[in-house]
Scaffold this active site. Structure first.
Site, PDB file in Angstrom:
ATOM      1  N   GLU A 157     -12.906   2.805  13.059  1.00 59.03           N
ATOM      2  CA  GLU A 157     -13.475   4.053  12.527  1.00 59.03           C
ATOM      3  C   GLU A 157     -12.395   5.060  12.123  1.00 59.03           C
ATOM      4  O   GLU A 157     -12.704   6.106  11.567  1.00 59.03           O
ATOM      5  CB  GLU A 157     -14.432   4.663  13.562  1.00 59.03           C
ATOM      6  CG  GLU A 157     -15.421   3.616  14.094  1.00 59.03           C
ATOM      7  CD  GLU A 157     -16.891   4.008  13.989  1.00 59.03           C
ATOM      8  OE1 GLU A 157     -17.159   5.141  13.556  1.00 59.03           O
ATOM      9  OE2 GLU A 157     -17.735   3.167  14.310  1.00 59.03           O
TER      10      GLU A 157
HETATM   11  C1  LIG Z   1     -20.890   0.105  14.554  1.00 60.17           C
HETATM   12  N1  LIG Z   1     -20.410   1.325  15.149  1.00 60.17           N
HETATM   13  C2  LIG Z   1     -21.190   2.418  15.219  1.00 60.17           C
HETATM   14  O1  LIG Z   1     -22.317   2.424  14.782  1.00 60.17           O
HETATM   15  N2  LIG Z   1     -20.626   3.502  15.818  1.00 60.17           N
HETATM   16  C3  LIG Z   1     -21.381   4.651  15.960  1.00 60.17           C
HETATM   17  N3  LIG Z   1     -22.591   4.717  15.653  1.00 60.17           N
HETATM   18  N4  LIG Z   1     -20.747   5.754  16.434  1.00 60.17           N
HETATM   19  C4  LIG Z   1     -21.414   6.954  16.524  1.00 60.17           C
HETATM   20  C5  LIG Z   1     -21.084   7.979  15.653  1.00 60.17           C
HETATM   21  C6  LIG Z   1     -21.760   9.198  15.742  1.00 60.17           C
HETATM   22  C7  LIG Z   1     -22.780   9.387  16.651  1.00 60.17           C
HETATM   23  C8  LIG Z   1     -23.126   8.344  17.499  1.00 60.17           C
HETATM   24  C9  LIG Z   1     -22.465   7.117  17.446  1.00 60.17           C
END
Ligand SMILES: CNC(=O)NC(=N)Nc1ccccc1
Length: 304
Positions: free
Chosen positions: A141
């Site tokens: 990320e």
């Molecule tokens: C596949 N990875 C994700 O989906 N990560 C993710 N949802 N992280 C996140 C970012 C913001 C709020 C909650 C979770």
């Protein structure tokens, strides 16, 4: 088509085998290896939320007491699940600063979490004991870039040492094209599955499809895949499994998901791989009026 789901970071989550009883789930991404080795020879760290017993290997943040996971992986495999180990995650302390580090990290993951190889058991830990994962998922990320292709190509060279077994590589880019973190890896190394996070990013999300903004970009992602190292990679629609599983406004009800999935399953039958969900516990707690988990509702849409 398949339903992929993340497990490991859910609030008060149940153990893995609980989710492996759910027939709607096909691929389970164990999250996360969230701390990367600082240098060649350094060990990565892991986090699986409320699971494991808190013990780590000396001088590392790699969990060593994940008894629920090493007990449950055989149950999940018995139920026909594909179990992926996910690298990164939202809060990961991740960066790859050299080719050597990328190769080291790939070797460490393979000898520690891949098929048990007696020749390496004293040099590498076995956090899940003799269990082997079916592949590695890259949920990068931030701080992505050039060396992920090196890492994935190294993993693939290890895969080829076991020609009678199938191992997978997957990635979870954000929906904006090019994805800063993974576009280089997707172009230069072979992915089996790409589950795009069509949430938490405005201007390309599944919410855009529902609003009719025209900027939902699944079709453009098909073009990215056609130009990549694996033009046949399967493309999944990534969705939050509940309102609280993503930033405000990105959650779609099953009623909203159905036309989206039907449209793109028909437009791109060769590339449409299924749906990815973030994440298992949110899905579990998000029941439809007739008592289906969100994942079960998604599976019904995939097979409607
Ligand atoms: C596949 N990875 C994700 O989906 N990560 C993710 N949802 N992280 C996140 C970012 C913001 C709020 C909650 C979770």
């Amino acid at each position: 088509t398949n339903l992929a789901i993340y497990w490991g970071q859910g609030p008060n989550q149940q153990r893995l085998s609980h989710f492996c009883q759910e027939t709607s789930l096909d691929i389970i991404n164990l999250g996360f290896i969230n701390i990367f080795p600082n240098a060649v020879g350094d060990w990565p760290g892991s986090n699986f939320g409320n699971q494991c017993d808190g013990n780590v290997y000396p001088n590392s943040e790699l969990l060593r007491g994940c008894h629920q996971i090493w007990e449950d992986i055989p149950v999940c495999k018995e139920m026909g699940k594909t179990i992926m180990l996910s690298i990164g995650g939202e809060t990961a302390w991740e960066y790859l600063s050299s080719e050597l580090q990328a190769v080291w990290f790939a070797d460490f993951l393979w000898y520690s979490f891949g098929p048990q190889n007696e020749a390496y058991t004293d040099a590498y830990p076995r956090p899940f004991l003799t269990n082997s994962v079916d592949g590695f998922d890259f949920d990068i990320e931030h701080d992505g870039g050039a060396f992920y292709a090196v890492m994935i190509n190294r993993l693939r060279s290890h895969f080829s040492e076991y020609p009678d077994q199938t191992f997978y590589i997957s990635g979870a880019p954000q929906c904006q094209i090019p994805d800063t973190q993974l576009s280089n890896a997707i172009s230069n190394s072979f992915f089996d599955f790409i589950w795009v996070q069509f949430y938490n990013t405005a201007g390309c999300s599944a919410r855009d499809f529902v609003e009719g903004t025209g900027s939902f970009n699944f079709g453009n992602w098909v073009d990215v895949i056609k130009a990549s190292s694996n033009p046949k990679a399967k493309l999944f629609i990534g969705l939050p499994a509940a309102e609280a599983a993503a930033n405000a406004g990105y959650y779609l009800t099953p009623t909203e998901v159905a036309p989206l999935v039907e449209t793109y399953m028909e437009l791109y039958p060769k590339h449409f791989g299924g749906i990815m969900l973030w994440e298992a516990t949110y899905s579990e707690n998000n029941l439809s009026p007739d008592g289906l988990t969100y994942a079960e509702s998604m599976k019904e849409i995939l097979y409607s």
